[in-house]
Write an enzyme that holds these catalytic residues in place. Structure first.
Site, PDB file in Angstrom:
ATOM      1  N   LYS A 121      42.861-109.507  29.856  1.00 31.44           N
ATOM      2  CA  LYS A 121      44.060-111.045  30.457  1.00 31.44           C
ATOM      3  C   LYS A 121      42.792-112.200  31.156  1.00 31.44           C
ATOM      4  CE  LYS A 121      48.126-111.201  30.541  1.00 31.44           C
ATOM      5  NZ  LYS A 121      48.642-111.939  29.605  1.00 31.44           N
ATOM      6  N   LYS A 175      63.999-105.339  15.233  1.00 32.18           N
ATOM      7  CA  LYS A 175      63.874-105.291  17.605  1.00 32.18           C
ATOM      8  C   LYS A 175      63.892-106.611  17.820  1.00 32.18           C
ATOM      9  CE  LYS A 175      59.242-105.408  17.489  1.00 32.18           C
ATOM     10  NZ  LYS A 175      57.549-104.516  17.357  1.00 32.18           N
ATOM     11  N   GLY A 225      59.925-109.927  23.486  1.00 32.04           N
ATOM     12  CA  GLY A 225      59.073-109.096  24.328  1.00 32.04           C
ATOM     13  C   GLY A 225      60.469-108.798  26.048  1.00 32.04           C
ATOM     14  N   SER A 240      51.446-110.979  24.085  1.00 34.44           N
ATOM     15  CA  SER A 240      49.933-110.305  24.267  1.00 34.44           C
ATOM     16  C   SER A 240      49.842-108.853  24.588  1.00 34.44           C
ATOM     17  CB  SER A 240      49.765-110.890  25.691  1.00 34.44           C
ATOM     18  OG  SER A 240      47.956-110.732  25.834  1.00 34.44           O
TER      19      SER A 240
HETATM   20  N1  LIG Z   1      54.781-105.828  32.184  1.00 37.23           N
HETATM   21  C1  LIG Z   1      54.540-106.735  32.968  1.00 37.23           C
HETATM   22  O1  LIG Z   1      54.695-105.538  33.824  1.00 37.23           O
HETATM   23  C2  LIG Z   1      53.127-107.661  32.941  1.00 37.23           C
HETATM   24  C3  LIG Z   1      53.120-107.935  33.768  1.00 37.23           C
HETATM   25  C4  LIG Z   1      52.132-109.449  34.359  1.00 37.23           C
HETATM   26  C5  LIG Z   1      52.206-109.948  33.412  1.00 37.23           C
HETATM   27  N2  LIG Z   1      52.225-109.880  31.825  1.00 37.23           N
HETATM   28  C6  LIG Z   1      51.786-110.155  30.858  1.00 37.23           C
HETATM   29  O2  LIG Z   1      53.603-111.056  30.161  1.00 37.23           O
HETATM   30  C7  LIG Z   1      53.363-111.146  28.961  1.00 37.23           C
HETATM   31  C8  LIG Z   1      54.746-110.500  28.454  1.00 37.23           C
HETATM   32  O3  LIG Z   1      55.309-109.237  29.191  1.00 37.23           O
HETATM   33  P1  LIG Z   1      55.922-108.272  28.370  1.00 37.23           P
HETATM   34  O4  LIG Z   1      56.357-107.286  29.537  1.00 37.23           O
HETATM   35  O5  LIG Z   1      57.133-108.830  28.199  1.00 37.23           O
HETATM   36  O6  LIG Z   1      55.106-107.100  27.658  1.00 37.23           O
HETATM   37  P2  LIG Z   1      56.655-106.831  25.678  1.00 37.23           P
HETATM   38  O7  LIG Z   1      57.794-106.585  25.882  1.00 37.23           O
HETATM   39  O8  LIG Z   1      55.410-106.347  24.815  1.00 37.23           O
HETATM   40  O9  LIG Z   1      56.164-108.333  24.866  1.00 37.23           O
HETATM   41  C9  LIG Z   1      54.941-108.524  24.500  1.00 37.23           C
HETATM   42  C10 LIG Z   1      55.296-109.208  23.246  1.00 37.23           C
HETATM   43  O10 LIG Z   1      53.935-109.672  22.804  1.00 37.23           O
HETATM   44  C11 LIG Z   1      53.431-109.595  21.139  1.00 37.23           C
HETATM   45  N3  LIG Z   1      52.386-109.793  20.309  1.00 37.23           N
HETATM   46  C12 LIG Z   1      51.534-108.906  21.191  1.00 37.23           C
HETATM   47  N4  LIG Z   1      50.430-109.117  20.016  1.00 37.23           N
HETATM   48  C13 LIG Z   1      50.813-110.100  19.312  1.00 37.23           C
HETATM   49  C14 LIG Z   1      50.268-110.549  18.489  1.00 37.23           C
HETATM   50  N5  LIG Z   1      48.426-109.631  17.725  1.00 37.23           N
HETATM   51  N6  LIG Z   1      50.608-111.107  17.868  1.00 37.23           N
HETATM   52  C15 LIG Z   1      52.253-112.027  17.893  1.00 37.23           C
HETATM   53  N7  LIG Z   1      52.450-111.183  19.019  1.00 37.23           N
HETATM   54  C16 LIG Z   1      52.496-110.310  19.616  1.00 37.23           C
HETATM   55  C17 LIG Z   1      54.317-108.220  21.121  1.00 37.23           C
HETATM   56  O11 LIG Z   1      55.244-108.769  19.744  1.00 37.23           O
HETATM   57  P3  LIG Z   1      55.313-107.322  18.499  1.00 37.23           P
HETATM   58  O12 LIG Z   1      56.885-106.472  19.074  1.00 37.23           O
HETATM   59  O13 LIG Z   1      55.425-107.814  18.098  1.00 37.23           O
HETATM   60  O14 LIG Z   1      54.405-106.136  19.492  1.00 37.23           O
HETATM   61  C18 LIG Z   1      56.044-108.180  22.102  1.00 37.23           C
HETATM   62  O15 LIG Z   1      56.731-109.082  21.735  1.00 37.23           O
HETATM   63  C19 LIG Z   1      52.118-110.342  27.981  1.00 37.23           C
HETATM   64  O16 LIG Z   1      51.121-111.104  28.097  1.00 37.23           O
HETATM   65  C20 LIG Z   1      51.736-109.493  29.410  1.00 37.23           C
HETATM   66  O17 LIG Z   1      50.146-109.648  29.921  1.00 37.23           O
HETATM   67  C21 LIG Z   1      53.525-108.197  32.428  1.00 37.23           C
END
Ligand SMILES: NC(=O)c1ccc[n+]([C@@H]2O[C@H](COP(=O)([O-])OP(=O)(O)OC[C@H]3O[C@@H](n4cnc5c(N)ncnc54)[C@H](OP(=O)(O)O)[C@@H]3O)[C@@H](O)[C@H]2O)c1
Length: 328
Positions: A174, A49, A21, A91
């Site tokens: 969340k 990816k 991610g 997530s």
């Molecule tokens: N981006 C933001 O602005 C932000 C802000 C605050 C908090 N967060 C939190 O930070 C964390 C990472 O976010 P990110 O922005 O880096 O998002 P991201 O790039 O979409 O990464 C999310 C990761 O979670 C994996 N995932 C989703 N469902 C899954 C499942 N059922 N089993 C295993 N893996 C799963 C995805 O895998 P796949 O690639 O296989 O789908 C992806 O690698 C999340 O918990 C998010 O809520 C993000």
């Protein structure tokens, strides 16, 4: 904030869930640079990816990609086996609530909440020393009854009824997930520390990114934080023995209106558009700053985000060369 290589760690193995991610990729990169051995969970290790992870410095020697799904408890248990710590970042993240509409439970709630419980239980069973959970500012500030004069800090929680009524399923999921994590960790005597980042922007390591629009965010004012600062905050709270509880993660002057964001971007890259003004909220970030985190200025993060999207081919390169623009 640069990685502090003077505090090289060796001999520790940690697991990062959702390793490919946006945020997790930077956590993996910094952990490898610090000398950790890393087990990164991905749903499909053969998916192209994930290729960028194998290119990271130290990956050949110290990175193992493990197949795991948040809803497959045994796969998590296997991944955490032999680990000193776990960074739980995986997530569902979406900027497209329409696609969620008929599948809120399966697409958002189940992986976020049941998945997080699975992670905590599996980590406790694997006897890891600490779990760092990536929560969100969305679990903290969504409360319409809080006065705008109140400084939002780590004691604040989002109002679940409000999230539900406003159909903000991401913040709802969340919030329920973070509460579940605290409950499960307490029940099992597991050391849990939580990072609550604001909207994360900045340079991409991975090849893909979300393709929707910022229209989906409930507030027109928003706090922004650089992805590298968020990754470093995770490692900081993991490595600081005294770290505990929740850590709001963004700089104090990073809450700005979306119009200001686009205005800033328009200065750097004049071909992109602009919206209107609203009142920002106040929040405290002294907990994470007290641990020593120095935030990247929001204008720098915005600039880096666009440059990164251009470099990865997700945005057209401007015809005029604006690379000499002074971001200060
Ligand atoms: N981006 C933001 O602005 C932000 C802000 C605050 C908090 N967060 C939190 O930070 C964390 C990472 O976010 P990110 O922005 O880096 O998002 P991201 O790039 O979409 O990464 C999310 C990761 O979670 C994996 N995932 C989703 N469902 C899954 C499942 N059922 N089993 C295993 N893996 C799963 C995805 O895998 P796949 O690639 O296989 O789908 C992806 O690698 C999340 O918990 C998010 O809520 C993000």
């Amino acid at each position: 904030m640069p990685i502090d290589s003077s505090t090289q760690v060796s001999g520790q193995t940690v697991c990062v869930t959702g390793a490919a991610g946006f945020i997790a990729s930077w956590i993996v990169k910094f952990l490898l640079e610090k000398g950790y051995s890393v087990k990164g969970t991905v749903r499909n290790p053969d998916d192209p990816k994930n290729a960028h992870l194998r290119e990271l410095e130290g990956a050949k020697e110290r990175l193992a990609l493990c197949k795991a799904d948040l809803l497959d408890y045994e796969s998590l248990k296997e991944a955490f086996n032999g680990c000193d710590g776990v960074f739980h970042t995986a997530s569902p993240v979406t900027d497209d609530p329409v696609s969620l509409f008929n599948n809120i439970f399966e697409k958002m709630l189940e992986p976020a909440v049941i998945g997080t419980k699975n992670v905590i239980v599996a980590a406790a069973e694997a006897k890891v020393r600490r779990v760092v959970f990536t929560s969100s500012i969305g679990t903290v500030y969504m409360d319409p009854n809080r006065s705008p004069d109140i400084v939002v800090d780590e004691h604040c929680w989002s109002d679940l009824e409000y999230c539900k009524n406003t159909k903000n399923w991401y913040c709802y999921a969340k919030t329920v997930a973070e509460k579940a994590a605290w409950e499960e960790a307490k029940a099992r005597g597991l050391d849990l520390v939580v990072v609550n980042p604001m909207l994360v922007i900045g340079t991409l390591l991975q090849p893909t990114y979300l393709t929707g629009s910022v229209k989906t965010y409930a507030n027109s004012v928003q706090g922004y934080v650089d992805v590298r600062d968020v990754a470093l905050a995770h490692i900081l709270v993991y490595e600081t023995p005294s770290a505990s509880g929740r850590y709001i993660c963004a700089d104090s002057d990073s809450i700005i209106h979306r119009g200001e964001v686009v205005e800033t971007l328009t200065k750097f890259f004049p071909e992109y558009p602009i919206p209107t003004k609203a009142k920002p909220y106040k929040y405290s970030n002294h907990k994470i700053k007290d641990l020593g985190l120095k935030f990247t200025p929001v204008r720098q993060c915005l600039y880096d985000s666009v440059k990164s999207l251009q470099e990865k081919g997700h945005l057209p390169i401007p015809t005029q060369n604006q690379s000499n623009f002074n971001i200060n």
